[in-house]
Design a protein around this motif. Structure first.
Motif, PDB file in Angstrom:
ATOM      1  N   ARG A   1      -2.964   9.113   2.889  1.00  0.00           N
ATOM      2  CA  ARG A   1      -2.387   9.029   1.549  1.00  0.00           C
ATOM      3  C   ARG A   1      -2.956   7.887   0.714  1.00  0.00           C
ATOM      4  N   GLY A   2      -3.373   6.817   1.359  1.00  0.00           N
ATOM      5  CA  GLY A   2      -3.980   5.692   0.624  1.00  0.00           C
ATOM      6  C   GLY A   2      -5.485   5.761   0.780  1.00  0.00           C
ATOM      7  N   THR A   3      -6.165   4.695   0.358  1.00  0.00           N
ATOM      8  CA  THR A   3      -7.614   4.744   0.519  1.00  0.00           C
ATOM      9  C   THR A   3      -8.135   3.638   1.437  1.00  0.00           C
ATOM     10  N   GLY A   4      -7.345   2.622   1.655  1.00  0.00           N
ATOM     11  CA  GLY A   4      -7.832   1.466   2.416  1.00  0.00           C
ATOM     12  C   GLY A   4      -7.747   1.681   3.915  1.00  0.00           C
ATOM     13  N   GLY A   5      -8.107   0.682   4.669  1.00  0.00           N
ATOM     14  CA  GLY A   5      -7.984   0.652   6.128  1.00  0.00           C
ATOM     15  C   GLY A   5      -8.137  -0.804   6.486  1.00  0.00           C
TER      16      GLY A   5
ATOM     17  N   VAL B   1       0.718  -6.403  -6.352  1.00  0.00           N
ATOM     18  CA  VAL B   1      -0.331  -5.391  -6.537  1.00  0.00           C
ATOM     19  C   VAL B   1       0.138  -4.161  -5.779  1.00  0.00           C
ATOM     20  N   SER B   2       0.366  -3.083  -6.501  1.00  0.00           N
ATOM     21  CA  SER B   2       0.977  -1.913  -5.869  1.00  0.00           C
ATOM     22  C   SER B   2       0.112  -0.666  -5.976  1.00  0.00           C
ATOM     23  N   SER B   3      -0.069  -0.020  -4.845  1.00  0.00           N
ATOM     24  CA  SER B   3      -0.680   1.313  -4.814  1.00  0.00           C
ATOM     25  C   SER B   3       0.448   2.329  -4.889  1.00  0.00           C
ATOM     26  N   GLY B   4       0.113   3.561  -4.614  1.00  0.00           N
ATOM     27  CA  GLY B   4       1.145   4.594  -4.519  1.00  0.00           C
ATOM     28  C   GLY B   4       1.146   5.585  -5.662  1.00  0.00           C
ATOM     29  N   ALA B   5       0.368   5.292  -6.738  1.00  0.00           N
ATOM     30  CA  ALA B   5       0.433   6.165  -7.906  1.00  0.00           C
ATOM     31  C   ALA B   5      -0.025   7.590  -7.585  1.00  0.00           C
ATOM     32  N   ILE B   6      -1.128   7.699  -6.879  1.00  0.00           N
ATOM     33  CA  ILE B   6      -1.669   9.045  -6.625  1.00  0.00           C
ATOM     34  C   ILE B   6      -0.707   9.835  -5.737  1.00  0.00           C
ATOM     35  N   SER B   7      -0.249   9.177  -4.671  1.00  0.00           N
ATOM     36  CA  SER B   7       0.643   9.864  -3.745  1.00  0.00           C
ATOM     37  C   SER B   7       1.941  10.320  -4.430  1.00  0.00           C
TER      38      SER B   7
ATOM     39  N   GLY C   1       0.805  -1.220   0.000  1.00  0.00           N
ATOM     40  CA  GLY C   1       0.000   0.000   0.000  1.00  0.00           C
ATOM     41  C   GLY C   1       0.841   1.275   0.000  1.00  0.00           C
ATOM     42  N   THR C   2       0.137   2.370  -0.210  1.00  0.00           N
ATOM     43  CA  THR C   2       0.781   3.683  -0.263  1.00  0.00           C
ATOM     44  C   THR C   2       1.547   3.976   1.032  1.00  0.00           C
ATOM     45  N   SER C   3       0.985   3.561   2.176  1.00  0.00           N
ATOM     46  CA  SER C   3       1.633   3.893   3.455  1.00  0.00           C
ATOM     47  C   SER C   3       2.992   3.202   3.581  1.00  0.00           C
TER      48      SER C   3
ATOM     49  N   GLY D   1     -13.203   2.820  -3.984  1.00  0.00           N
ATOM     50  CA  GLY D   1     -12.484   1.558  -4.151  1.00  0.00           C
ATOM     51  C   GLY D   1     -11.155   1.520  -3.428  1.00  0.00           C
ATOM     52  N   ASP D   2     -10.497   0.424  -3.547  1.00  0.00           N
ATOM     53  CA  ASP D   2      -9.218   0.253  -2.879  1.00  0.00           C
ATOM     54  C   ASP D   2      -8.479  -0.906  -3.513  1.00  0.00           C
ATOM     55  N   ASN D   3      -7.176  -0.902  -3.326  1.00  0.00           N
ATOM     56  CA  ASN D   3      -6.367  -1.956  -3.914  1.00  0.00           C
ATOM     57  C   ASN D   3      -6.391  -3.239  -3.089  1.00  0.00           C
ATOM     58  N   ASP D   4      -6.996  -3.192  -1.891  1.00  0.00           N
ATOM     59  CA  ASP D   4      -7.111  -4.424  -1.115  1.00  0.00           C
ATOM     60  C   ASP D   4      -8.034  -5.389  -1.849  1.00  0.00           C
TER      61      ASP D   4
ATOM     62  N   VAL E   1       0.532  -4.890 -10.676  1.00  0.00           N
ATOM     63  CA  VAL E   1      -0.845  -4.522 -10.998  1.00  0.00           C
ATOM     64  C   VAL E   1      -1.283  -3.305 -10.186  1.00  0.00           C
ATOM     65  N   ASN E   2      -2.020  -2.427 -10.825  1.00  0.00           N
ATOM     66  CA  ASN E   2      -2.699  -1.340 -10.102  1.00  0.00           C
ATOM     67  C   ASN E   2      -4.047  -1.145 -10.770  1.00  0.00           C
ATOM     68  N   GLU E   3      -4.929  -0.459 -10.075  1.00  0.00           N
ATOM     69  CA  GLU E   3      -6.176  -0.086 -10.737  1.00  0.00           C
ATOM     70  C   GLU E   3      -5.853   1.027 -11.729  1.00  0.00           C
ATOM     71  N   ASN E   4      -6.558   1.016 -12.851  1.00  0.00           N
ATOM     72  CA  ASN E   4      -6.344   2.062 -13.854  1.00  0.00           C
ATOM     73  C   ASN E   4      -7.091   3.319 -13.394  1.00  0.00           C
ATOM     74  N   ASP E   5      -6.493   4.011 -12.432  1.00  0.00           N
ATOM     75  CA  ASP E   5      -7.191   5.101 -11.750  1.00  0.00           C
ATOM     76  C   ASP E   5      -7.609   6.243 -12.669  1.00  0.00           C
ATOM     77  N   SER E   6      -6.868   6.454 -13.762  1.00  0.00           N
ATOM     78  CA  SER E   6      -7.223   7.609 -14.582  1.00  0.00           C
ATOM     79  C   SER E   6      -8.476   7.371 -15.409  1.00  0.00           C
TER      80      SER E   6
ATOM     81  N   GLU F   1     -14.632   5.087  -9.871  1.00  0.00           N
ATOM     82  CA  GLU F   1     -15.114   4.432  -8.632  1.00  0.00           C
ATOM     83  C   GLU F   1     -13.985   4.062  -7.707  1.00  0.00           C
ATOM     84  N   GLU F   2     -12.831   3.706  -8.301  1.00  0.00           N
ATOM     85  CA  GLU F   2     -11.719   3.249  -7.466  1.00  0.00           C
ATOM     86  C   GLU F   2     -11.278   4.356  -6.512  1.00  0.00           C
ATOM     87  N   ILE F   3     -11.200   5.543  -7.069  1.00  0.00           N
ATOM     88  CA  ILE F   3     -10.699   6.644  -6.252  1.00  0.00           C
ATOM     89  C   ILE F   3     -11.731   7.052  -5.216  1.00  0.00           C
TER      90      ILE F   3
HETATM   91  N1  GLU Z   1      -4.727   2.866  -6.859  1.00  0.00           N
HETATM   92  C1  GLU Z   1      -4.381   3.913  -5.943  1.00  0.00           C
HETATM   93  C2  GLU Z   1      -2.959   4.410  -6.212  1.00  0.00           C
HETATM   94  O1  GLU Z   1      -2.181   3.746  -6.825  1.00  0.00           O
HETATM   95  C3  GLU Z   1      -4.428   3.509  -4.505  1.00  0.00           C
HETATM   96  C4  GLU Z   1      -5.621   2.776  -4.028  1.00  0.00           C
HETATM   97  C5  GLU Z   1      -5.452   2.335  -2.581  1.00  0.00           C
HETATM   98  O2  GLU Z   1      -4.721   3.008  -1.811  1.00  0.00           O
HETATM   99  O3  GLU Z   1      -6.029   1.328  -2.192  1.00  0.00           O
HETATM  100  O4  GLU Z   1      -2.582   5.443  -5.793  1.00  0.00           O
END
Ligand code: GLU
Length: 261
Positions: A211-215, A50-56, A14-16, A149-152, A135-140, A144-146
């Motif tokens: 910074r991320g979206t999950g918990g 599966v990697s987050s972090g793109a937005i941050s 995750g982003t954290s 949604g969440d990468n979990d 893998v990441n969600e195609n956020d752009s 809904e993901e943003i």
């Molecule tokens: N897909 C988002 C990103 O890469 C993060 C989603 C999440 O934090 O679960 O920034």
């Protein structure tokens, strides 16, 4: 298959774990992740990340301090950050001569059987060729993901799609606790969960980092999906990547959610 014998493994980060509080990439985390995953791969495992972090990372590249409220700016940030994310992964994995691939998914890909089959074939071809798919969600394109949604959940869907034996979700806490450890010093980690009940879900609370979206809640939802599909799932800390070896050796790390068999 138990965690110890797991061969095909999905690791979610995750982003954290990947970024500092100020949103900038934590290169030490990237480097140790790449080293451990390449090594696990060399030992005979098949790895999907599966990697987050793109937005941050995108926000920090553009010099923005705060996560914007407007969705289109988050989408812009993810478009910028995804490039940097993959550039960084490519660089750190190439230290170990490990090829990586980018796969961006949206929920509608998974809803369409033909596209699902295509993605499944791509995963199997990449793994056969010794590549680590990232893998990441195609956020752009996936609003809904943003928003919700969440990468979990994405990691659980990927684990199911790819026929994984185990799903390891790395986060900023070393598992599920019986109460909130940030306010209760007596909170205890739950080492194993055989059934994810509604009670457990509501005890897990809500949001994660800014910074991320999950918990923890989204992690339990993901674990519910994957364990119901027969995949052992572990929620564990991403602070020390060496714990990935421990968990695969069957040592008590994080919280193990056992698969329904
Ligand atoms: N897909 C988002 C990103 O890469 C993060 C989603 C999440 O934090 O679960 O920034």
């Amino acid at each position: 298959m138990s965690i110890v014998g797991a061969r095909r493994i999905v690791v979610k980060v995750g982003t954290s774990t990947l970024t500092y509080e100020n949103g900038k990439p934590n290169f030490r985390a990237f480097e140790s992740l790449a080293r451990v995953l390449s090594d696990l791969k060399n030992s005979g495992k098949e790895i999907i990340l599966v990697s987050s972090g793109a937005i941050s990372v995108g926000l920090s590249s553009m010099g923005l301090q705060e996560r914007p409220k407007e969705v289109r700016f988050k989408q812009a940030a993810s478009a910028v950050g995804q490039c940097e994310l993959m550039f960084t992964y490519d660089k750190v994995f190439s230290e170990y001569s490990q090829a990586v691939a980018q796969i961006l998914l949206t929920r509608d890909t998974i809803k369409n059987p033909e596209r699902t089959e295509n993605v499944r074939n791509t995963f199997s071809a990449l793994l056969e060729l010794g590549v680590i798919p990232i893998v990441n969600e195609n956020d752009s394109v996936a609003v809904e993901e943003i928003v919700f949604g969440d990468n979990d959940s994405l990691s659980a869907i990927v684990a199911i799609l790819a026929g994984a034996d185990a799903l390891l979700i790395l986060t900023d806490i070393d598992g599920l606790y019986d109460s909130d450890p940030s306010c209760n010093p007596d909170a205890k980690r739950i080492p194993r969960v055989d059934q994810i009940t509604g009670e457990l879900m509501s005890a897990a609370g809500g949001a994660g980092s800014s910074r991320g979206t999950g918990g923890m809640h989204t992690k339990l939802e993901a674990a519910k999906l994957s364990t119901e599909a027969g995949i052992d799932t572990v929620v564990m800390s991403g602070k020390d990547m060496h714990a990935l070896y421990d968990v695969l050796d069957g040592k008590p790390v994080g919280t193990l959610f056992t698969a329904r068999r």
